[in-house]
Design a protein around this motif. Structure first.
Motif, PDB file in Angstrom:
ATOM      1  N   PHE A  41       0.813  -1.220   0.000  1.00 48.92           N
ATOM      2  CA  PHE A  41       0.000   0.000   0.000  1.00 48.92           C
ATOM      3  C   PHE A  41       0.847   1.271   0.000  1.00 48.92           C
ATOM      4  O   PHE A  41       0.331   2.338  -0.277  1.00 48.92           O
ATOM      5  N   PHE A  95      10.905  -2.152   8.666  1.00 44.21           N
ATOM      6  CA  PHE A  95       9.518  -2.428   9.013  1.00 44.21           C
ATOM      7  C   PHE A  95       9.004  -3.787   8.549  1.00 44.21           C
ATOM      8  O   PHE A  95       8.114  -4.342   9.174  1.00 44.21           O
ATOM      9  N   VAL A 110       0.296  -6.296   4.834  1.00 44.46           N
ATOM     10  CA  VAL A 110      -0.472  -5.206   4.224  1.00 44.46           C
ATOM     11  C   VAL A 110      -0.680  -4.100   5.243  1.00 44.46           C
ATOM     12  O   VAL A 110      -0.473  -2.908   4.974  1.00 44.46           O
ATOM     13  N   MET A 111      -1.077  -4.506   6.442  1.00 42.30           N
ATOM     14  CA  MET A 111      -1.275  -3.565   7.549  1.00 42.30           C
ATOM     15  C   MET A 111       0.002  -2.754   7.792  1.00 42.30           C
ATOM     16  O   MET A 111      -0.040  -1.535   7.937  1.00 42.30           O
ATOM     17  N   ALA A 112       1.143  -3.461   7.820  1.00 40.04           N
ATOM     18  CA  ALA A 112       2.407  -2.766   8.064  1.00 40.04           C
ATOM     19  C   ALA A 112       2.686  -1.761   6.957  1.00 40.04           C
ATOM     20  O   ALA A 112       3.176  -0.663   7.219  1.00 40.04           O
ATOM     21  N   VAL A 114       0.482  -0.189   5.288  1.00 35.16           N
ATOM     22  CA  VAL A 114      -0.383   0.974   5.532  1.00 35.16           C
ATOM     23  C   VAL A 114       0.265   1.886   6.562  1.00 35.16           C
ATOM     24  O   VAL A 114       0.268   3.117   6.413  1.00 35.16           O
ATOM     25  N   GLY A 115       0.855   1.271   7.597  1.00 34.98           N
ATOM     26  CA  GLY A 115       1.580   2.078   8.577  1.00 34.98           C
ATOM     27  C   GLY A 115       2.676   2.889   7.921  1.00 34.98           C
ATOM     28  O   GLY A 115       2.835   4.083   8.187  1.00 34.98           O
ATOM     29  N   VAL A 116       3.427   2.237   7.021  1.00 34.81           N
ATOM     30  CA  VAL A 116       4.518   2.931   6.332  1.00 34.81           C
ATOM     31  C   VAL A 116       3.969   4.061   5.472  1.00 34.81           C
ATOM     32  O   VAL A 116       4.513   5.169   5.444  1.00 34.81           O
ATOM     33  N   LEU A 118       1.307   5.800   5.899  1.00 34.56           N
ATOM     34  CA  LEU A 118       0.900   6.938   6.735  1.00 34.56           C
ATOM     35  C   LEU A 118       2.123   7.718   7.211  1.00 34.56           C
ATOM     36  O   LEU A 118       2.111   8.953   7.243  1.00 34.56           O
ATOM     37  N   MET A 119       3.192   6.994   7.561  1.00 30.63           N
ATOM     38  CA  MET A 119       4.393   7.702   7.999  1.00 30.63           C
ATOM     39  C   MET A 119       4.961   8.559   6.875  1.00 30.63           C
ATOM     40  O   MET A 119       5.338   9.713   7.097  1.00 30.63           O
ATOM     41  N   GLN A 121       3.377   9.768   4.327  1.00 25.73           N
ATOM     42  CA  GLN A 121       2.469  10.905   4.130  1.00 25.73           C
ATOM     43  C   GLN A 121       2.753  12.007   5.135  1.00 25.73           C
ATOM     44  O   GLN A 121       2.851  13.180   4.790  1.00 25.73           O
ATOM     45  N   GLY A 122       2.881  11.603   6.414  1.00 28.47           N
ATOM     46  CA  GLY A 122       3.127  12.583   7.463  1.00 28.47           C
ATOM     47  C   GLY A 122       4.404  13.352   7.198  1.00 28.47           C
ATOM     48  O   GLY A 122       4.430  14.586   7.267  1.00 28.47           O
ATOM     49  N   LEU A 123       5.470  12.626   6.857  1.00 25.41           N
ATOM     50  CA  LEU A 123       6.757  13.296   6.625  1.00 25.41           C
ATOM     51  C   LEU A 123       6.678  14.251   5.448  1.00 25.41           C
ATOM     52  O   LEU A 123       7.111  15.402   5.526  1.00 25.41           O
TER      53      LEU A 123
END
Lengths: 333, 421
Positions: A41, A95, A110-112, A114-116, A118-119, A121-123
């Protein structure tokens, strides 16, 4: 004739452009899908990240491009591709690697990812803001208008410089990837691992190297796709999920794990998208002149532009219903 | 029996956190946070049965939330006389009839095989007919929608009680889930994630652009509440009444889920999640059970979303964000402990409080950085620094997901597996 040129400009060229972008993203997604067995993702944000690296490099050295005669961003792209490839390998080390070693289910991977995503995106949003940016800092986008040698054609074929560069780069990338996968030892190892990871392992293939190479290819292609997309339009930091869906659709349409399928899938999705939002009224005008009874509405498109996102989704659903293996006989893993 | 020491400690910490919020932010604000957290708890319970009981990845919670919110707006908002007093409802009904007729024709064409029409003829016929009929319906809807927008604004609500909207919202969310699940559940789990992600964006795009139905970006407010509103009995009392409604709902859902979890149905679910092949070999219909649990979870998400939108009092389609309405819920569930309802409710309340508190905290931190930066390094901060600081909370959410998956994959309250010795 003019209608035909209009159709060609707005459907064939635009569709091929967006299709090439999807194809480049989908090749990366499909390689990760085939070798690491999960839907990645974070790919869309990797594209944005790559484009931002290019933006930074372009801002640092704005004079390089004019000296060579190409857009600066395009000249800087290989550097950013290397950087993104290393970032992709780093993300994997940080990760995904441990999770993989713990043998978690694919869905946790897949979940992980998604975490990546989001990170990332934030950065990106923290350091670069949310506004759109242009990759052209010191130079301008060259537009070629090609006169056609027909009498009835008063319109020109319109192609922009980044679009030409995109097609050339895609052709180069596909040939390079084809040679790599079929001729080199490592490429053959990659295909072997995609076909059967356990068998690949027992026959002495170093799976860690293969995983690393996969991330390098996926990262570099993601960076190129993001940059070329931003060169053609603008750099939008909040693209992520909007472009992720067509890329996944392209990968699944082509058959998961098959890079050639992803290439074809990208063009299928891109062309369908532009065909669906194309306003047919303009092309059908001559018909209206011939048959006065025909009263065409001002806009006659299958899908309004706002609902463009529905196209890849329905392509995805259709392929999952009728041919879950994809057009090119990928696999359902 | 051993006292669940860890549970007691964690829940006391949560109570202390709530008390701190009450002491520092005042009752009216704190009750609001708790009421919103309770709506999120319903969403999280919906996700915990999908992910925790069955291992299904739903990346489109936002879509179900938006759908629940829209349906409750449609059912409970007062009727719009500008619309109903004209002939527009009749025209809209005409478009609806055309749509029904088109569906009937296409369905009829699919049934041609009974008359021995071969597939080679049937398929192109169906595709061409669907394209033409689709264009026919869409082009006839266009002018009607425009007329509604210019004459009446939007069609307004039906003026029914709020709970009807909540129930129908849940039912429609379940219907969408059936549609998606029916296609994707037989395939590998990643496809469900991709498809739900897509349907969420589509629902949002539809609600944002169908101005005649939802007023689009103009938003609809104030939505009626199932309890007396602040104007009648004051902020604290109204919000507390709302909180008690959602709390009762959570209690009922919790009880029903507890029973289902320990029932043969729940055991089958967990068996499928833990080992799909062996449960299939035992004769369990894997896809059917998964479809059931996916629909059930989505119904809860629809109801939770309806409750959340009703509490906010405003229906704003652009306010639905994947971050706030999908991934925040994910963090609640995996941190609290997927498959453990108590942990899920804990996670929902805990994370929601942290989330709301993180906004002023992020602004404060960034303001400090700005002052230090300008004082020491003569740094020129960009103007949109505050909005960037809020965006950066995405990073924290992502990091939390990664860390929890890596170091505490079972969450704070691991699912309790009963062992029958």
């Amino acid at each position: 004739m003019n209608e035909f040129i209009f159709f060609f400009n707005s459907v064939v060229i635009n569709g091929a452009v967006i299709g090439s972008i999807y194809a480049m993203g989908a090749i990366g997604v499909t390689l990760v899908f085939g070798i690491l067995r999960f839907a990645h993702f974070a790919h869309a944000d990797m594209m944005t990240l790559g484009a931002f690296l290019v933006l930074i490099l372009t801002a640092l050295f704005p004079a390089v491009g004019p000296a060579i005669g190409l857009p600066t961003a395009f000249v800087m792209m290989p550097v950013a591709m290397v950087a993104t490839a290393f970032i992709a390998v780093g993300i994997d080390k940080l990760f995904y690697k441990k999770l993989r070693e713990n043998n978690v289910k694919p869905v946790v991977m897949v979940m992980a990812s998604v975490g990546v995503t989001l990170m990332l995106q934030g950065l990106i949003r923290f350091f670069a803001g949310t506004g759109t940016q242009s990759l052209y800092i010191d130079d301008r986008k060259a537009i070629f208008r090609i006169d056609l040698p027909f009498e009835s054609a008063s319109r020109n074929l319109v192609v922009t410089e980044p679009q030409l560069l995109l097609f050339l780069f895609l052709a180069f990338a596909v040939i390079a990837l084809h040679l790599f996968l079929n001729k080199s030892r490592l490429g053959k190892a990659m295909r072997a691992m995609s076909d059967n990871p356990d068998l690949a392992k027992v026959s002495g293939i170093n799976t860690n190297t293969v995983v690393g190479v996969t991330w390098i290819i996926a990262g570099a292609l993601a960076c190129a796709a993001g940059t070329l997309l931003s060169l053609d339009v603008t750099l939008k930091p909040d693209l992520s999920f909007m472009i992720l869906l067509p890329i996944f659709a392209a990968a699944i349409v082509g058959g998961v794990g098959s890079p050639y399928g992803a290439l074809a899938g990208g063009f299928v999705v891109g062309l369908t998208e532009t065909l669906a939002v194309f306003n047919w009224t303009f092309v059908l005008r001559p018909l209206e002149r011939a048959i006065p009874a025909l009263d065409l509405p001002n806009t006659l498109a299958f899908v309004p532009t706002e609902y463009k996102i529905t196209i890849p989704f329905f392509i995805l659903l259709a392929i999952l219903i009728w041919r879950p293996t994809g057009l090119f006989k990928g696999k359902i893993i | 029996m051993q006292l669940p020491k860890k549970d007691i400690i964690l829940f006391s910490l949560l109570a202390a956190l709530i008390l701190i919020v009450f002491a520092s932010q005042g009752s009216a604000y704190s009750v609001r946070v708790l009421a919103e957290a309770s709506c999120y708890a319903i969403l999280a319970l919906g996700l915990t049965i999908q992910w925790g009981y069955a291992g299904l990845f739903n990346a489109g919670i936002m879509g179900f939330v938006a759908l629940g919110g829209f349906i409750t707006m449609l059912f409970s908002f007062p009727t719009n006389d500008d619309f109903w007093s004209t002939d527009l409802p009749g025209q809209l009904g005409g478009v609806g009839l055309k749509a029904l007729l088109s569906i009937a024709i296409v369905y009829g064409l699919t049934q041609l095989k009974r008359f021995g029409v071969s597939k080679k003829v049937r398929l192109p016929l169906i595709i061409i007919a669907s394209a033409i009929l689709y264009l026919w319906v869409v082009t006839s809807l266009g002018p009607v929608a425009e007329a509604i927008e210019s004459e009446a604004g939007f069609i307004g609500g039906f003026g029914l009680p709020v709970w009807v909207g909540w129930l129908v919202g849940g039912a429609i969310a379940g219907g969408i889930a059936y549609f998606i699940g029916h296609i994707c559940l037989g395939l590998r789990s990643d496809y469900l994630a991709i498809a739900t992600l897509g349907i969420a964006e589509i629902i949002k795009a539809f609600l944002k652009n169908a101005d005649w139905l939802t007023r689009g970006t103009l938003t609809v407010s104030p939505l009626p509440w199932p309890v007396p509103q602040a104007g009648d009995i004051g902020f604290i009392a109204a919000r507390a009444a709302y909180l008690s409604v959602t709390a009762v709902m959570i209690a009922v859902i919790y009880f029903l889920l507890y029973r289902a979890y320990n029932a043969p149905w729940g055991r089958t679910m967990r068996a499928i999640r833990d080992n799909e092949n062996s449960s299939a070999a035992m004769g369990k219909d894997v896809n059917r059970r998964r479809l059931e649990v996916f629909i059930l979870g989505s119904v809860l998400m629809g109801i939770g979303g309806a409750a959340l939108v009703t509490f906010n009092g405003i229906f704003d389609p652009s306010g639905f964000l994947p971050l706030n309405h999908t991934f925040l819920v994910w963090v609640m569930v995996i941190l609290g402990g997927a498959g453990n309802n108590k942990g899920t409710i804990f996670g929902a309340v805990f994370i929601y409080i942290i989330w709301t508190m993180s906004e002023p905290a992020a602004l404060f931190l960034i303001d400090m950085a700005r002052q230090l930066g300008t004082a020491w390094f003569e740094w020129q901060p960009p103007g949109d620094l505050d909005s960037r600081a809020l965006q950066a909370r995405v990073f924290v959410i992502g990091l939390t997901i990664s860390l929890v998956l890596r170091y505490a994959p079972k969450g704070l309250f691991p699912e309790k597996v009963a062992h029958h010795a």
